[in-house]
Write an enzyme that holds these catalytic residues in place. Structure first.
Site, PDB file in Angstrom:
ATOM      1  N   GLY A 350      46.287  47.564  53.772  1.00 46.65           N
ATOM      2  CA  GLY A 350      45.788  46.856  52.603  1.00 46.65           C
ATOM      3  C   GLY A 350      44.931  47.769  51.746  1.00 46.65           C
ATOM      4  O   GLY A 350      45.081  48.999  51.805  1.00 46.65           O
ATOM      5  N   ALA A 351      44.056  47.191  50.961  1.00 45.48           N
ATOM      6  CA  ALA A 351      43.267  47.982  50.034  1.00 45.48           C
ATOM      7  C   ALA A 351      41.943  47.294  49.733  1.00 45.48           C
ATOM      8  O   ALA A 351      41.804  46.100  49.953  1.00 45.48           O
ATOM      9  CB  ALA A 351      44.046  48.168  48.733  1.00 45.48           C
ATOM     10  N   MET A 352      40.987  48.090  49.236  1.00 43.10           N
ATOM     11  CA  MET A 352      39.653  47.556  48.955  1.00 43.10           C
ATOM     12  C   MET A 352      39.135  48.095  47.631  1.00 43.10           C
ATOM     13  O   MET A 352      39.286  49.276  47.326  1.00 43.10           O
ATOM     14  CB  MET A 352      38.732  47.939  50.125  1.00 43.10           C
ATOM     15  N   ASN A 354      36.166  48.804  46.299  1.00 41.33           N
ATOM     16  CA  ASN A 354      34.835  49.410  46.119  1.00 41.33           C
ATOM     17  C   ASN A 354      34.708  50.005  44.714  1.00 41.33           C
ATOM     18  O   ASN A 354      35.591  50.740  44.273  1.00 41.33           O
ATOM     19  CB  ASN A 354      34.627  50.549  47.117  1.00 41.33           C
ATOM     20  N   GLU A 387      43.483  45.941  42.818  1.00 39.73           N
ATOM     21  CA  GLU A 387      42.142  46.497  43.048  1.00 39.73           C
ATOM     22  C   GLU A 387      41.478  46.911  41.733  1.00 39.73           C
ATOM     23  O   GLU A 387      40.270  46.796  41.584  1.00 39.73           O
ATOM     24  CB  GLU A 387      42.177  47.673  44.034  1.00 39.73           C
ATOM     25  N   GLU A 409      39.376  36.650  44.193  1.00 37.45           N
ATOM     26  CA  GLU A 409      40.686  36.991  44.768  1.00 37.45           C
ATOM     27  C   GLU A 409      41.837  36.246  44.067  1.00 37.45           C
ATOM     28  O   GLU A 409      42.886  36.807  43.802  1.00 37.45           O
ATOM     29  CB  GLU A 409      40.693  36.726  46.276  1.00 37.45           C
TER      30      GLU A 409
END
Ligand code: BES
Ligand code: ZN
Length: 969
Positions: A350-352, A354, A387, A409
């Site tokens: 997955g991905a984040m 930040n 993202e 989200e």
């Protein structure tokens, strides 16, 4: 670095954290020093926040455990003291056998209300108690007298108590500086600051990277870990000479580490006001790829391990383009001087988002044109656009608390489609949302055990569970519905207004509704009531309605009613007092040229609506144009017939999305017992002429239930032949090979068709797949032999119809591939084998990561094996036998719940029900609390499968007998 170091920590002010290496006793020295001052800390908490909402949706989790009620008032930090600025200094020790991060944090706080304690978060961190200081800013540099530091396990609070007897208190309106040294864990779990181990050029390498969301910043440094306690972060990271360090902001300078040959401190610029869950750190030996950015105020870089550089080209192109698109779309500039995208090998999926340092699993950021498939490219676009959209929606304006997680989200999951449509229109992302988003989540939301989008959460376990399809996909679906009824321009302007008003702050969903109300008023958009009133019915209540359209063919009046749609009848005895009525935006047409709109209200008295019309009795009417509404539609029998006739004579009169909607609604209405199966099955007849991806995708998904129910029944041959007859024209025209003139969706359709037809046993398809695979086996280095779009199907088919050789070949490629997405395709193909002994071997390999599959792959393998018609029973036996062991190895209850679901979802005989109930009965104590619910759901599902078989099986078989050609494959 052999051996280790001896560590001395001096008590200094900010930045006074001096680490001195003296020879070779690092680990010992370190623990002796810190253990001596270790307060009463809890044992390592292994059940950290669950990740990856989509691949392992936590839908079955324990949202209903009601921990919130128990801890509602105690789990939140007091607001007596607020953080303003953090100085975080961390040094992750990246050497074998060590898993520590040495840290110091200095927090400037402001006292809002006089208090004798400072309460902040900390979890699994050893704080050096002697180093804790609270100094009044601007006053003499002497710490206030600290009486004690306590740790509260349940709340993860670190409480710094000042001396009450001596009346030491923090004064309202005064600023203080809190500082301490600590040792945190460099975990192996993708939570907090973690270590990722990967092999490059045959050498084992280490890197460290952080993942804070939702509540793991407190595992890395003591902090006020709540999304609305925003502050500025100034970061300093320690690293070896051969490594680079990254954080949210750009590097400003590097200094030598005192007394430490080969080690440096990298100092980063202070951040903007932000939440703790968005703070990011990384230390790795990576290569930087700079993207071309013209006329931008920011730089855009991709960081990857050196041997994967060539796979980063696609992200390099679409990344900055997307970021510029959002700047224009939101009319708010990206405020940071740089954006880094980092591909993390292994462990991370997955991905984040930040802020300024996005992290991705390799398989979702890297793309190799020759090896990866069309779907892999789509995944890269989806994750990058998602993202990047968070940089505004989530990062710049943050939800006030996790209860409103869907705000970031769900909204982002809709807005990402706009970004994707801009950056790569060929993907037709927004159109695909109908099947991949809306129809997918409707399947879940039609269960009685669903939950509302807005749900009270407090405890970290509950927060993690919110990252599920309801927050993401239902959130996106109702956002799309909102955009549709207020119009794209007002939607966009409303968002701009909301972002500008709340930037660098926090917001609740009502703030957003207010922004849209204001905008709608300005733009003179008619709405029957306030946006909040409309949207609350979709966020506060679970589920969605089915709209029943009943035409009076004499008066030409149309009556419209709404009722909650449930896929199966309820056995529930618990009283639910919710009134399941919604504010429903209606759209309808009789020709796809003139679209009418209206509203169904959410109250009993106006829940029936009568519409006048001019539509003649030989003309159909279709509701929910382009399925922008989050509901299903049922019609009277005559209107269904008219629609079926139109599909047969000229289906293109009806829009592509509505063809997909009609098929999906009709099949689901029949499954729920609201329509005789004859209606949807009659509708499927037109598919012989359907060449678009969307209607096929939505029909085949809905038909997969029939497939799983009938697969082991005598009637399966009829179903198979019928579906194959429908697919054959497309199979013949599309073939295996991608043509350059083909659109992305045609490519996806080809894959789908080949997959279905090969799976159903079409001889020509199987022969071609086997031939193609053997050519590849003979020439493994030739990546063009198997077209990447069908690589998964080809490998799966050849393995299914082959033996050890075919399996071994794929396994070897899986092990050796440098491309993460190819690895994933091959992994899933391996589970297609029909050889019992290979299946048994694979199951065993799942419990043995050293020689078999890595733990994170193993769960996927078990889940997929559980869906293999032969593997299913073996998996069930295996799971029954190894359950105690599995609960130890796979410590995520949610993932185990999914294994359970995959394994049992097609059970439909009395015998299977009995075996399942026996297993659950015998293992009550092992099916730990969070699983109780999902095992109960599995039993309910099997019961409802049994009742489906009783009510519908014969009906479907009769229809197939009447309509089936006596063809053979
Ligand atoms: N904020 C999430 C990452 C996340 C997920 C953190 C779960 C903590 C728990 C991120 O924006 C996200 O949603 N990532 C998705 C991919 C996205 C395209 C839906 C993921 O990682 O699966
Ligand atoms: Zn997200």
């Amino acid at each position: 670095m052999s051996g280790g170091l001896h560590l001395t920590v001096t008590k200094c002010r900010a930045f006074g954290f001096i680490l001195v290496f003296i020879g070779s006793i690092m680990t010992v020295g370190l623990s002796v020093y810190f253990l001596a001052v270790r307060p009463n800390y809890p044992a390592a908490n292994s059940c950290s926040s669950p990740k990856r909402p989509l691949s392992q949706s936590n839908f079955l989790g324990g949202l209903w455990s009601n921990k919130s009620v128990l801890v509602e008032n105690v789990i939140r930090l007091p607001r007596t003291v607020l953080p303003r600025h953090y100085d975080v200094r961390l040094w992750p020790i990246l050497e074998k056998g060590n898993s520590t991060v040495l840290g110091r944090v200095t927090i400037d706080v402001q006292c809002l209300q006089s208090t004798d304690r400072i309460v902040l978060h900390s979890s699994d961190i050893n704080v050096d108690l002697k180093s804790v200081q609270v100094i009044e800013r601007g006053a003499v540099e002497e710490s206030l007298f600290i009486e004690g530091v306590d740790y509260e396990t349940v709340t993860e609070f670190l409480v710094i108590r000042l001396n009450v007897e001596r009346k030491v208190k923090l004064a309202k309106g005064t600023n203080y500086t809190l500082s301490m040294n600590f040792v945190a864990n460099l975990t192996d779990t993708s939570a907090g600051f973690f270590r990722s181990v990967y092999i490059e050029d045959g050498v084992e390498r280490y890197m460290a990277v952080s993942q804070m969301e939702p509540t793991d910043a407190r595992r890395v440094f003591p902090c006020f870990d709540e999304p609305n306690m925003k502050a500025i972060f100034t970061v300093t990271l320690g690293r070896h000479r051969d490594m680079m360090a990254l954080s949210n902001m750009p590097l400003i300078n590097t200094t030598k580490m005192n007394g430490m040959e080969d080690f440096y401190w990298d100092h980063f610029a202070p951040s903007l006001l932000m939440s703790t869950y968005l703070v990011a750190f990384a230390v790795a030996n990576f290569t930087k790829i700079e993207a071309d950015v013209d006329n931008s105020n920011w730089k855009f870089n991709i960081y990857v391990r050196t041997s994967a550089i060539s796979q980063a080209q696609y992200a390099k192109v679409i990344g900055p383009k997307t970021q510029t698109f959002y700047e224009n779309y939101f009319q708010v500039p990206f405020p940071l001087p740089k954006q880094d995208l980092m591909a993390i090998p292994s462990a991370f999926v997955g991905a984040m988002e930040n802020w300024g340092l996005l992290t991705f699993g390799e398989s979702v950021l890297l793309y190799d044109e020759d090896v990866s498939s069309l779907d892999d490219r789509q995944t890269v676009v989806e994750l990058v656009t998602h993202e990047l959209a968070h940089q505004w929606f989530g990062n710049l304006v943050t939800m006030d608390w996790w209860t409103e997680l869907w705000l970031k989200e769900g909204f982002t999951s809709y807005v990402e489609c706009l970004g994707a449509d801009f950056v790569d229109p060929s993907l037709e992302r927004l159109q695909q949302f109908v099947t991949s988003g809306l129809q997918t989540v409707m399947r879940l939301d039609a269960l009685e055990s669903s939950h509302p989008i807005s749900i009270l959460v407090n405890h970290p376990d509950e927060i993690g569970e919110l990252f599920n399809d309801i927050s993401y996909k239902k959130g996106a679906a109702i956002t799309r519905m909102l955009a549709s009824f207020i119009g794209d321009q007002s939607f966009r302007d409303g968002l701009t207004y909301y972002l500008r008003i709340h930037q660098y702050g926090n917001a609740v969903q009502d703030d957003l509704w207010n922004a849209f109300d204001k905008q709608a008023k300005l733009d003179r958009i008619f709405l029957p009531t306030k946006v909040k009133t409309i949207m609350d019915t979709w966020t506060v209540k679970m589920g969605f309605p089915v709209i029943t359209v009943q035409r009076d063919y004499m008066s030409r009046n149309i009556s419209v009613t709404q009722k909650r749609f449930l896929i199966r009848k309820s056995n529930s005895t618990t009283a639910d007092t919710t009134v399941y009525l919604w504010w429903v935006p209606l759209t309808y047409t009789a020709d796809f040229e003139t679209i009418e709109t209206n509203w169904l209200a959410d109250n009993q008295s106006s829940k029936n609506l009568t519409l006048e019309s001019e539509i003649g009795m030989n003309n159909w009417i279709i509701f929910n144009i382009n399925e922008t509404g989050y509901y299903r539609v049922n019609y009277d029998a005559h209107n269904w017939k008219l629609i079926a006739q139109q599909l047969m004579t000229n289906h293109t009169v009806i829009s592509v999305i509505n063809r997909a909607q009609i098929m999906n609604d009709a099949l689901n209405l029949a499954r729920a017992g609201l329509l005789h199966y004859e209606t949807p099955l009659n509708l499927t007849k037109y598919l012989e002429r359907e060449v678009e991806f969307l209607p096929w995708e939505s029909t085949l998904t809905a038909l997969s239930y029939l497939n799983s129910m009938m697969q082991r029944t005598p009637g399966y041959g009829l179903l198979k032949n019928y579906v194959m007859k429908l697919l054959l024209p497309l199979y013949n025209s599309l073939g295996f090979v991608h043509r350059t003139s083909d659109s992305h969706l045609t490519g996806k359709l080809r894959r789908k068709v080949v997959q279905c037809i090969c799976f159903m046993g079409h001889k020509d398809c199987i022969t071609r797949a086997i031939e193609s695979y053997s050519q590849w086996m003979a020439d493994p280095g030739n990546i063009t032999i198997v077209p990447s779009v069908v690589k998964g199907v080809v490998a799966c088919t050849a393995i299914r119809h082959g033996g050890e050789l075919e399996w071994n070949f794929a396994f070897k490629r899986f092990r050796e591939s440098n491309v993460a997405s190819e690895k994933a395709t091959l992994l899933s193909s391996l589970t297609c084998t029909q050889e019992s002994w290979i299946l048994a071997k694979m199951l065993e390999m799942c419990l043995n990561p050293a020689v078999g599959f890595r733990t994170q792959d193993a769960l996927d393998v078990i889940k997929t094996l559980a869906e293999n018609p032969i593997g299913r029973f073996m998996t069930f036996n295996f799971v029954r036998e190894k359950w105690p062991e599995m609960t130890k190895i796979f410590n995520s209850i949610h993932s185990l719940a999914h294994v359970f679901e995959s394994m049992t979802k097609s059970f439909n005989t009395d015998m299977e029900l009995k075996e399942l109930s026996d297993f659950v009965g015998k293992n009550k104590e092992l099916l730990v609390s969070a699983m109780t619910r999902s095992t109960q759901q599995s039993i309910d599902r099997v019961r409802s499968n049994l009742s489906w078989m009783r009510q519908n099986y014969q009906q479907v078989v009769n229809w197939l007998q009447q309509n089936n050609p006596a063809t053979s494959t």
